[in-house]
Design an enzyme around this catalytic site. Structure first.
Site, PDB file in Angstrom:
ATOM      1  N   HIS A  66       0.939  -1.261  -0.060  1.00 48.02           N
ATOM      2  CA  HIS A  66      -0.018  -0.086   0.049  1.00 48.02           C
ATOM      3  C   HIS A  66       0.678   1.297   0.165  1.00 48.02           C
ATOM      4  O   HIS A  66       0.369   2.231  -0.314  1.00 48.02           O
ATOM      5  CB  HIS A  66      -0.780  -0.021   0.964  1.00 48.02           C
ATOM      6  CG  HIS A  66      -0.519   0.252   2.456  1.00 48.02           C
ATOM      7  ND1 HIS A  66      -0.153  -0.504   3.589  1.00 48.02           N
ATOM      8  CD2 HIS A  66      -0.316   1.396   2.937  1.00 48.02           C
ATOM      9  CE1 HIS A  66       0.338  -0.056   4.507  1.00 48.02           C
ATOM     10  NE2 HIS A  66       0.064   1.229   4.425  1.00 48.02           N
ATOM     11  N   ASP A 112       0.344  -7.569   1.535  1.00 45.22           N
ATOM     12  CA  ASP A 112       0.572  -6.210   1.714  1.00 45.22           C
ATOM     13  C   ASP A 112       2.119  -6.098   1.741  1.00 45.22           C
ATOM     14  O   ASP A 112       2.649  -5.863   2.612  1.00 45.22           O
ATOM     15  CB  ASP A 112       0.008  -5.521   2.966  1.00 45.22           C
ATOM     16  CG  ASP A 112       0.106  -3.894   3.027  1.00 45.22           C
ATOM     17  OD1 ASP A 112       0.621  -3.393   1.789  1.00 45.22           O
ATOM     18  OD2 ASP A 112      -0.165  -3.290   3.899  1.00 45.22           O
ATOM     19  N   SER A 202       4.244   2.675   8.138  1.00 45.02           N
ATOM     20  CA  SER A 202       3.896   1.510   6.971  1.00 45.02           C
ATOM     21  C   SER A 202       5.245   1.027   6.242  1.00 45.02           C
ATOM     22  O   SER A 202       5.872   1.850   5.771  1.00 45.02           O
ATOM     23  CB  SER A 202       2.823   1.951   6.169  1.00 45.02           C
ATOM     24  OG  SER A 202       1.529   1.465   6.631  1.00 45.02           O
TER      25      SER A 202
HETATM   26  N1  ARG Z   1      -1.171   2.408   7.419  1.00 39.57           N
HETATM   27  C1  ARG Z   1      -0.416   3.045   8.159  1.00 39.57           C
HETATM   28  C2  ARG Z   1       0.640   3.942   7.187  1.00 39.57           C
HETATM   29  O1  ARG Z   1       0.562   3.686   6.113  1.00 39.57           O
HETATM   30  C3  ARG Z   1       0.317   2.297   9.501  1.00 39.57           C
HETATM   31  C4  ARG Z   1      -0.741   2.118  10.432  1.00 39.57           C
HETATM   32  C5  ARG Z   1      -0.290   0.948  11.528  1.00 39.57           C
HETATM   33  N2  ARG Z   1      -1.012   1.206  12.649  1.00 39.57           N
HETATM   34  C6  ARG Z   1      -0.642   0.435  13.661  1.00 39.57           C
HETATM   35  N3  ARG Z   1      -1.632   1.112  14.766  1.00 39.57           N
HETATM   36  N4  ARG Z   1       0.253  -0.324  13.991  1.00 39.57           N
HETATM   37  O2  ARG Z   1       1.759   4.198   7.731  1.00 39.57           O
END
Ligand code: ARG
Length: 251
Positions: A66, A112, A202
């Site tokens: 992503h 992912d 992420s």
């Molecule tokens: N989707 C988020 C990003 O793009 C990461 C989220 C991780 N969240 C968590 N509570 N561990 O950076």
């Protein structure tokens, strides 16, 4: 069906980088480059960090799908050897291409993971990938990132942070998240919250004993009680990747 759609929409919202969430929450600054030589930042052409990643080989980076999905490879600049993104330490390289797992759609549906090929190899040690037995509940891993330090924080951290969190049993993850898929994911954190990855972390590595076990993928908020972070179970997708190889195919 409407309920399902609503649940999916909710999950999608929680993984949208524009949404507030902390850079590593409850962690500490990494102050020695030798400690995590394989960690990289993904930035835009103008240097804005948006995700993390790790070197699997001199010219190969692993990150979350992503993080790169929908971006032009040439618009992704990988930064290595730089703990503090305000400095000019280390080196940069643009991506020339990337590979996703067939059928990748959103983090909450798994798969992912992405492999990026770099235009210029990087002179830093790479990270070997763990095997399928690395996911025992209670195993403590270290997660790295430049993300936010509290849910709702507007600012990112220019300094690399790390935090330690234990892996949960698949049954506990599944009881927490309806979309949990034990083949594609694992979850890690504390029942009381307080320590977690967050927005912009992420793609960053979750490491156990010097091996890549996971990638920051999604969560609900950051560091909330009973809401562990969800990570890509990389052994499912990357077994057989030779860290020395400059290019490898995600099966
Ligand atoms: N989707 C988020 C990003 O793009 C990461 C989220 C991780 N969240 C968590 N509570 N561990 O950076």
């Amino acid at each position: 069906m409407r309920l399902l759609t609503a649940v999916l929409a909710l999950l999608v919202i929680t993984v949208t980088p524009a949404h507030a969430g902390p850079r590593i929450v409850g962690g500490v600054v990494v102050d020695s480059a030798g400690e995590a030589p394989w960690v990289v930042a993904l930035t835009t052409s103008s240097g804005a960090q948006f995700c993390g990643g790790a070197l699997l080989g001199p010219g190969q980076v692993v990150t979350a799908a992503h993080c790169v999905h929908g971006r032009e490879p040439g618009s992704i600049t990988v930064v290595g050897g730089r703990l503090d993104l305000r400095t000019g330490d280390g080196s940069t390289s643009v991506a020339t291409s990337y590979r996703l797992v067939d059928g990748y759609s959103t983090p909450s549906r798994g798969k992912d993971v992405a492999l990026l090929a770099l235009a210029e190899p990087m002179p830093y040690r790479s990270l070997p990938v763990a095997g399928p037995n690395a996911y025992m509940s209670g195993t403590v891993g270290v997660v790295y990132g430049w993300g936010r330090q509290a849910e709702g924080d507007a600012d990112k951290s220019p300094q690399l942070h790390k935090a330690q969190v234990p892996i949960w049993a698949d049954g506990q993850c599944a009881a927490t998240y309806a979309r949990y898929d034990a083949e594609a994911m694992f979850c890690a954190g504390y029942p009381d919250g307080g320590i977690d990855a967050c927005v912009d972390d992420s793609g960053g590595p979750f490491v156990v004993d010097g091996r890549l076990v996971g990638l920051v993928s999604w969560g609900v908020g950051c560091a909330r009680p009973n809401a562990p972070g969800v990570y890509t179970r990389v052994a499912t997708y990357l077994s057989g990747v030779q860290p020395e190889m400059g290019s490898a195919v995600v099966p």
